[in-house]
Enzyme design. Structure first.
Site, short mmCIF file in Angstrom:
data_model
loop_
_atom_site.label_atom_id
_atom_site.label_comp_id
_atom_site.label_asym_id
_atom_site.label_seq_id
_atom_site.Cartn_x
_atom_site.Cartn_y
_atom_site.Cartn_z
N ASP A 133 0.89 -1.16 0.00
CA ASP A 133 0.00 0.00 0.00
C ASP A 133 0.93 1.22 0.00
O ASP A 133 2.16 1.08 0.12
CB ASP A 133 -0.96 -0.02 1.20
CG ASP A 133 -2.21 0.82 0.91
OD1 ASP A 133 -2.13 1.75 0.09
OD2 ASP A 133 -3.26 0.57 1.52
C1 BGC Z 1 -5.37 3.03 0.14
C2 BGC Z 1 -5.46 2.07 -1.03
C3 BGC Z 1 -5.42 2.84 -2.32
C4 BGC Z 1 -4.16 3.66 -2.34
C5 BGC Z 1 -4.01 4.48 -3.60
C6 BGC Z 1 -4.19 3.98 0.02
O1 BGC Z 1 -4.26 4.96 0.97
O2 BGC Z 1 -5.28 2.29 1.34
O3 BGC Z 1 -6.67 1.36 -0.96
O4 BGC Z 1 -5.48 1.96 -3.40
O5 BGC Z 1 -4.18 4.56 -1.25
O6 BGC Z 1 -4.95 5.49 -3.64
#
Ligand code: BGC
Length: 717
Positions: free
Chosen positions: A234
């Site tokens: 992530d």
């Molecule tokens: C989230 C993810 C997301 C990523 C990109 C993160 O903060 O947990 O689910 O895909 O950001 O936006």
């Protein structure tokens, strides 16, 4: 085809320098580094968010995450999970896949399949359910749908990322049984059958290790489930890159700058934390992915798909219509008559709440307004605000008073209520499950005044409804996406028969939820004290009353259930419409694979089927069980040690005779064995079956360690 790409990927890796390989481990915001510069055959690939629609930023380096290109805003996952409809969710994947192709997105960062452990979870609107089976079934279809269109899906967030509070450091402490049966289970089918091109690791830690470098989680993905795709962190969550790569991590999203990642990788190799072969393996996954994505683009051309926006909007409506849940309908007040005089109230009728906040937020192509849609069907529909979401206390009191004074002039009052945008978003958890005071007050007062009140709720996850018994009808419209308003109107006026069923329990109050005492933990860790009793599993086991149980959802017609085949392999039920209105009629067939009867056994760290009698229940909700059948299943052998008791040993077929044989030289022990067969439970259970082998050794002087060993070997013979 795949084999050719693999070969090419290996050849490319062999041609790259260490620095070039290091650069391929890291994304730059949404795109990979310009990998064409690294190798002529590679094109950079683009990622975009989206369990509810494509979130393609206008400018990829824009810090405003809401500055996105317009796209269809579909109902949120918590909404469409209530459809319980695999085919529909598969089609949703196809629709989103087409939009992604048009926007030149190679991978969509969806679906998100974390469990709704607590109703307070800030991202519950993005997740499907409190049940891992339902979640896995729907997510697998969603992935297949997207990938059919040549766009990759990214299954996230692996695993136990069930809260937003301290999401970047919290350590989820979960006993093995619950981890496997609940939290990992939701991912297994999507990984094995959906075969997503990417899996995103969670921000959090699980049992002491950050997800992105958690040896156990990575090993389950790569070794147990045989996952072959890209494993990505992530955002900025590669805590221990070396350990991650050693166990199967391949990509940081977004990662460090090119110079930093090169420095880090050189260091990792110099310090022996990773070998060059392990680095090659990680890079090869990313290259293979880039090659495949590039091939799809070449086949289809760059702007590869022109979708029909109107058709996608209509599909968003169809999905919302199948998903909204009719929670209550006293005296069949719904569907509404077109001629009735109807007062619509609540700001949400004119400024709808249709999606959640954070990375799943999209910029809707065409947003419908509930009041306008209701006016298309009802002949006498009027509106008064009743409350304003951002109104002052005094303003709201006046607005409420105005409605109370006029309400008696109408046959029906429809109140649009729910949660304001700021309450439900990624990044923080909810503080309570209460609805805003002014909304509760308005509904309560209208009901007390004798009005026939129909409440339409717009929220991404459960709310407390102190007024529920006083109101006539409640439609849970969840977050219905851009076409949610017409879906609401069509359900209220009976153009469509409501068919959604809750994918989560609505408790009477927050304190009833199984995780209440543990959520969200302290500054560093959260204990999953409720174990595998997540959601309805605990409410059902404790027979705890709920506001609306898991699976609940009314219809304008009635159904009868006719049970067909019930076997170890399948349950078949024919659902017949016996009411006066059109509704769906179907035969539901649920395949029961081995997993349906398995439990995770911590003692042997694996899944096992116990020799037992299993109950199969068929019902319209967990509280409305229409049929139960019991079937005996011959499972695995119990795990036997010297601390096992005679009762468990005797579950193994033929064991009594074999034990009798060994114990004939040891009359005291033999006496206890004989007691297991006595009719008197004091003897058979208490004195016989409960005796362990080690206890027998202490009671019976003649029994030695080697005799016990011999008995343990009997288990295998
Ligand atoms: C989230 C993810 C997301 C990523 C990109 C993160 O903060 O947990 O689910 O895909 O950001 O936006």
């Amino acid at each position: 085809m795949e084999r050719n790409w693999k070969l090419t990927a290996t050849q490319i890796v062999n041609e790259l320098s260490l620095e070039e390989k290091a650069k391929l481990l890291s994304q730059i915001v949404w795109e990979t580094t310009d990998i064409k510069k690294i190798h002529k055959d590679l094109k950079k690939f683009l990622l975009a968010d989206g369990p509810a629609g494509i979130r393609r930023l206008k400018e990829y380096f824009d810090e405003d995450i809401y500055n996105t290109k317009p796209s269809t805003c579909y109902p949120s996952p918590s909404t469409y999970a209530s459809s319980w409809n695999r085919t529909l969710v598969h089609r949703l994947g196809e629709y989103m896949g087409k939009e992604a192709r048009q926007e030149e997105v190679d991978t969509m960062l969806a679906p998100a399949v974390n469990m709704k452990r607590s109703p307070l979870g800030g991202r519950n609107f993005e997740y499907y359910s409190e049940d891992p089976y339902l979640t896995g079934e729907l997510a697998a279809e969603f992935i297949k749908g997207i990938q059919k269109e040549g766009v990759g899906a990214c299954l996230k967030h692996f695993a136990a990322n069930n809260q937003e509070t301290r999401r970047m450091n919290i350590c989820a402490e979960i006993e093995e049984e619950a981890l496997h049966e609940v939290y990992l289970s939701a991912f297994e089918k999507p990984v094995k059958e959906g075969c997503p091109q990417m899996v995103m690791m969670g921000y959090n830690q699980v049992n002491g290790e950050f997800c992105a470098s958690n040896p156990k989680l990575l090993q389950i993905l790569r070794k147990e489930w045989g996952y072959k795709g890209v494993i990505v962190t992530d955002c900025y969550a590669a805590h221990n890159l070396g350990q991650g790569i050693r166990h199967g991590l391949t990509l940081q999203m977004p990662g460090e700058s090119e110079s930093r990642i090169v420095e880090r990788v050189v260091e990792l190799i110099e310090h022996g934390e990773i070998t060059e072969a392990q680095l090659d393996e990680a890079v090869q996954h990313n290259i293979l992915f880039a090659l495949e994505a590039g091939a799809v683009r070449n086949e289809t051309g760059n702007v590869s798909c022109e979708y029909n926006r109107e058709e996608h909007h209509k599909f968003a409506r169809e999905l919302a219509e199948e998903s909204m849940v009719l929670l209550q309908n006293k005296d069949s007040i719904l569907p509404l008559h077109k001629q009735s005089s109807i007062l619509v109230t609540g700001e949400l009728a004119v400024h709808p709440r249709f999606q959640g906040g954070g990375s799943s937020h999209v910029n809707p192509w065409k947003l419908e307004i509930p009041l306008e849609e209701l006016k298309k069907y009802g002949k006498q529909v009027e509106y008064l605000p009743g409350y304003k979401i951002e109104g002052t206390v005094q303003e709201n009191q006046e607005l409420c008073q105005e409605v109370l004074e006029k309400a008696s002039e109408y046959e029906i009052v429809v109140v649009f209520a729910g949660l304001p945008d700021l309450i439900e978003s990624e990044g923080y958890d909810r503080a309570s499950i209460e609805m805003p005071t002014e909304q509760n007050h308005l509904i309560e007062k209208l009901a007390e005044q004798g009005c026939r009140v129909v409440v339409v709720l717009s929220n991404g996850s459960v709310v407390e409804m102190p007024w529920r018994e006083k109101t006539a009808a409640i439609l849970e419209s969840y977050l219905g996406g851009e076409a949610g308003a017409s879906a609401i109107a069509r359900i209220l006026f009976g153009e469509v028969n409501p068919s959604g069923k809750l994918a989560e329990t609505f408790p009477i109050c927050l304190e009833d939820n199984p995780s209440f005492l543990y959520f969200p933990g302290n500054k560093t860790r959260v204990t999953y004290g409720e174990g595998r009793f997540v959601g309805y599993k605990q409410y059902a086991a404790l027979k705890k009353p709920t506001a609306f149980p898991f699976g609940h959802g009314l219809s304008y017609t009635e159904y009868e259930y006719h049970i067909g085949e019930v076997s170890k392999a399948r349950v078949e039920v024919t659902v017949k419409n016996t009411g006066e209105r059109a509704g769906k009629e179907k035969t539901v067939s649920v395949e029961l694979d081995k997993k349906a009867f398995m439990r995770y056994h911590t003692e042997c760290h694996s899944w096992m089927i116990e020799n037992s009698v299993y109950e199969i229940s068929v019902g319209s909700s967990v509280l409305d069980i229409r049929f139960r059948e019991h079937i005996a299943i011959q499972g695995n052998l119990p795990v036997i040690t010297a601390d096992s008791n005679l009762g468990d040993l005797l579950q193994i077929e033929g064991m009594y005779t074999r034990l009798e044989q060994v114990l004939k030289e040891h009359p005291v022990s033999l006496g206890f064995l004989v007691m297991t067969q006595d009719e008197d439970p004091l003897k058979s259970v208490s004195m016989g079956s409960l005796m362990t082998l080690n206890t027998l050794k202490r009671v019976d002087d003649t029994l030695s360690d080697s005799d016990i060993d011999m008995i343990l070997k009997l288990e295998l013979s």
